[in-house]
Structure formats: structure tokens, C-alpha cells
Design an enzyme around this catalytic site. Structure first.
Site, mmCIF file in Angstrom:
data_model
loop_
_atom_site.group_PDB
_atom_site.id
_atom_site.type_symbol
_atom_site.label_atom_id
_atom_site.label_comp_id
_atom_site.label_asym_id
_atom_site.label_seq_id
_atom_site.Cartn_x
_atom_site.Cartn_y
_atom_site.Cartn_z
ATOM 1 N N CYS A 28 0.216 3.494 2.930
ATOM 2 C CA CYS A 28 1.787 3.000 4.411
ATOM 3 C C CYS A 28 2.945 3.238 4.268
ATOM 4 C CB CYS A 28 1.092 1.568 4.258
ATOM 5 S SG CYS A 28 -0.565 0.899 5.045
ATOM 6 N N CYS B 152 0.829 -1.147 0.119
ATOM 7 C CA CYS B 152 -0.201 0.132 -0.039
ATOM 8 C C CYS B 152 0.730 1.394 -0.129
ATOM 9 C CB CYS B 152 -0.322 -0.024 0.778
ATOM 10 S SG CYS B 152 -1.926 2.119 1.612
#
Ligand code: SF4
Length: 468
Positions: A391, A388
């Protein structure tokens, strides 16, 4: 005859599908120009390049590129046509790189020059009024459209009127389909978006009217900026082939999206608006920054991010109304982690948050943590997926935070919550989208979810200090 000859060619039959043939014959629209444009689409689809052809390229077009309807082409002639058409195709990835450091005025001028009457500015009634001022400054004619959802603030309508008078223009308003609005409101009420999310209402009141507007254009101009939403807008190029919507000619690649202020900070937009004495929405003076529909927009407090004033009851990464949903990466919408795992289950993305100060929790570990009523220490846990991008973007600040909190009685941890763990994390750990950050107090089993998109060290530390 020529039609048959072209469709019998392997490459061309791919683009000029039987569906398109049916559509063309139904509409009675088939003309040599349409064919040339279809050919350019073939070339670009097969070479993974952009297929949009600007309007003002047409007068300059080499007529030999346009195949007469009665001509039967040999394979050699087809190759020649392909080569000639390809020369006229714009590479928008390259153009975006070339214009990356250009001013908004230069970018707007280039957009209006290239697309003439086939481009329009999307105006929301907020600070994107700057786009209209930039267009005005180019001295070129320009078009403006706006989506009247029926739920806008009175102040926004007043701004529309002021802008029309200031620039001597008529905004082309787009309205939702009355039958669709009626069906939605009669079945779910006037405020269904608070119950089951804003997507359905936005689809009816915004996205479909927008789709209709864009079907009459070859390009549009938006006021999207990278700094508006760290969650969804951090990678906007100044110009791109629209990843979601179709333009006049239909099909993927038929619409270009210009974002002239992508690289401009919100503060600099405001300096520009003040310097040029541009009319602005009076809601800004009441603390509103990003402005949409009345029930879905609220003022933000000093220090709050502007997108926190929109659909505040939802997760940060879902905060696109559908107008710019190409900004939301598929992985973040679905959160299924398939991009990180090969068919044999082997991970393809390196793990993140690797620090001696960050505890890596297993499924058993986090199950034990959430069951504890009385913990020795407080815990901060990030639910993440290594693939991600959001993230990855907060990796540095989270590890710095962990270092700062070492020895203070606050444990900093991570739990990889994609793939097989996702359903569990959604049910038991409040996972909406990645990353989700949870604070577990000492004397309570209930976790507090970090509500903000701001993931810098100071913001995270303020959250921890407010709860520990
Ligand atoms: Fe509906 Fe709110 Fe979307 Fe406006 S912003 S279309 S009221 S959900």
C-alpha cells in the site's frame, strides 16, 4: 563428561537442547565438528547474527576451536572458544551490501567459491537457465537440482535434457512423495488448486521435495529477481540467510540463499541468454514468461506482468508457491494489522493516501456506497492498511491518479480495512490482501475488483477508463 560440562553452561545449554541431544544420540552422529558448529549457532543466535559456516572454512579452522570430546571446559575457556568461533562467522547482511552492485557472474563465483560441493542451483526450466550459464562461466564445478512435480510441460522436460547435454551435467531431480500425491489426488482430484488455492498441491509437489533437497546443502542459488513480482519480490537481497528453510546442519540460520540475478531486469537476462546461445524453453516463444507447472502457467499478453501468468485466479500477494514464501511479509499474509496498533489501541503507523483529492470513507460511508444502486458519480476505492508495504509503495501513484481524476466525475477514495474492519471487508468488499482496489460503476451496486499487480498511474487510469 565434556558433553555434560558444555550443557551445564547457561549460554550453551540454550542451543544444545535436550532435543538435539536426543537426536544426536539416536542418530549416533555426535562428533567434535558437530559440536563446534553448534557453538557457532549459539553465538549467532544470542547476538542476532548469521550462523552459517561455509564448507571451505573447515580446513582453515583453528583446531583449538574444536573441543575434544573428553575435555571439560571452565567458564573462561568457554568464553575463549566463543570468541574464536565468532571470528569465522559470516555476516550475510554485510556481504549482501558489499555485493549489491556486483555482477551476477561475480556473485555466482563468490557463492561457488564459498560453498563448493555444498551448494546447488535450483533450476525451474525457465529463464533461470542463465544461472547455469553463469556457473559454467566461473569455471568452477557446480551442482543443479530441479523439482519434477509431475505436472510440468513437455517443453520443460525437453529443456532439462538439452541443458544436461549442453553443460555435460546431471540434474539432480527431486520428486514428490508418491503416497502424498496419491492421497491428495484421490481425495480432491487432479485440479483441486483451482477450487481451494495452490498452496496444498504446491506443498506436496514442490515444497516438501525442496525441503528434502535443501537438507543436504549449506546453500542454494535461485533465479529470483526483484522485477518478477512487485508484490512479493521487491526486496530480495543478492545473498541472505534463508528465512524459511533449513540446511544440512539444521536449525534457523543453517542455510544460505544466493540470488545472483536479484537486481537484473528480465530484458537483460534475455540479452545474456541470446548472446551466450543458451538453450531456452520453447514455451517462451509462445508467450510464456514465468514457467511453472502446466495447469498453473499461461502465456501473458503484451504489457501484462509475467507473474500474471502464474496462479492467475489468485491474489497477487499470494503468488509464491512456498519455495520463496519468506518473500511474503507476515502482515500481508495475515492482514490483521496488529503491527499497526499498540496494546492500548493507539496507532503506531502514520496514515497514508492523505490528499485533498482522496476521500476517506468511514465504515458507515462505505456501507452507504455499496448499497447505492444509482450513484451520481463512479467511485474508485482502495482498501488498505497503513502498515502494508505494498500500500505504501502505491501511495504516490494513487494520489497522482486522484489528482488527474479530480473534476472528471470519478471519486477516488480510501477505506482502512485492517483490524476491526477486516472481517467486514473480506465478507462485503472482496478483500483478499492489501491493497485491494474496487471500482463502483454509476448504475450498478456491484464493484469490479482491479485484477492486476501493476499499480502505476497509467495502468490504474486504463482500468478506470475502461469501466467508466
Ligand atoms: Fe500443483 Fe500448480 Fe503448484 Fe504445480 S504449480 S505444484 S500443479 S498447484
Amino acid at each position: 563428561m565434556a558433553f555434560a560440562a558444555v550443557t551445564s553452561s547457561t549460554s550453551m545449554s540454550t542451543s544444545f537442547s535436550s532435543f538435539e541431544q536426543t537426536k544426536v544420540s539416536q542418530l549416533g552422529l555426535y562428533q567434535p565438528l558437530d559440536r563446534a558448529q553448534s557453538l557457532s549457532t549459539v553465538i549467532n543466535v544470542s547476538r542476532k547474527r548469521v550462523a552459517v559456516k561455509p564448507l571451505n572454512a573447515q580446513p582453515k579452522r583453528n583446531d583449538s576451536v574444536v573441543v575434544a570430546a573428553s575435555t571439560v571446559l571452565s567458564p573462561g575457556e568457554i568464553a575463549e572458544v566463543v570468541e574464536k568461533v565468532e571470528v569465522e562467522v559470516e555476516d550475510y547482511e554485510k556481504l549482501a551490501k558489499d555485493l549489491e552492485n556486483a555482477s551476477p557472474l561475480e556473485i555466482m563465483d563468490k557463492a561457488l567459491e564459498k560453498f563448493g560441493n555444498d551448494i546447488a542451483i535450483a533450476f525451474s526450466g525457465a529463464e533461470d537457465v542463465a544461472l547455469i550459464e553463469y556457473a559454467h562461466l566461473t569455471g568452477r564445478p557446480f551442482r543443479v537440482f530441479s523439482l519434477d512435480t509431475g505436472r510440468l510441460n513437455p517443453e520443460t522436460y525437453q529443456l532439462f535434457d538439452a541443458v544436461e547435454k549442453q553443460y555435460g551435467i546431471h540434474i539432480e531431480y527431486m520428486f514428490p512423495d508418491a503416497v502424498e500425491v496419491q492421497a491428495l489426488v484421490r481425495t480432491k482430484g487432479l485440479f483441486s488448486f483451482y477450487e481451494d488455492g495452490h498452496q496444498e498441491c504446491c506443498r506436496v509437489r514442490k515444497v516438501r521435495p525442496l525441503r528434502r533437497a535443501l537438507k543436504g546443502l549449506r546453500a542454494w542459488v535461485t533465479g529470483q529477481r526483484k522485477d518478477q513480482s512487485p508484490g512479493t519480490r521487491s526486496e530480495i537481497p543478492v545473498v541472505q540467510v534463508d528465512p524459511v528453510f533449513e540446511g544440512l546442519e539444521g536449525g534457523p540460520g543453517s542455510l544460505v540463499k544466493w540470488n545472483p540475478v536479484a537486481n537484473v531486469q528480465g530484458t537483460d537476462i534475455w540479452k545474456f541468454l541470446r548472446a551466450m546461445n543458451v538453450p531456452v524453453n520453447s514455451l517462451h516463444a509462445q508467450g510464456y514468461i514465468s514457467i511453472g507447472c502446466e495447469p498453473c502457467t499461461r502465456p501473458v499478453l503484451p504489457g501484462q506482468h509475467e507473474r500474471e501468468g502464474r496462479w492467475w485466479w489468485e491474489d497477487a500477494t499470494a503468488k509464491e508457491c512456498g519455495l520463496h514464501k519468506g518473500n511474503i511479509k507476515e502482515e500481508n499474509v495475515n492482514g490483521n494489522g496488529t503491527g499497526a496498533v499498540k496494546a492500548n489501541g493507539e496507532a503506531t503507523v502514520t496514515d497514508i493516501f492523505n490528499s485533498q483529492h482522496v476521500v476517506s470513507l468511514s465504515r458507515q460511508g462505505i456501507e452507504n456506497l455499496i448499497k447505492l444502486e444509482d450513484r451520481k458519480e463512479t467511485w474508485l476505492v482502495v482498501l488498505y492498511a497503513p502498515w502494508c508495504q505494498f500500500c505504501q509503495a502505491m501511495e504516490g501513484s494513487y494520489m497522482e491518479l486522484a489528482e488527474k481524476l479530480a473534476g472528471t466525475g470519478v471519486k477516488v477514495a480510501k477505506f482502512q480495512a485492517d483490524g476491526d474492519q477486516k472481517a467486514f471487508a473480506q465478507k462485503e468488499l472482496q478483500l483478499g490482501s492489501f491493497p485491494t482496489i474496487l471500482f463502483y460503476p454509476k448504475h450498478s451496486s456491484r464493484a469490479v475488483k482491479y485484477p492486476s499487480e501493476k499499480r502505476d498511474v497509467e495502468s490504474l487510469l486504463a482500468f478506470v477508463n475502461a469501466l467508466r
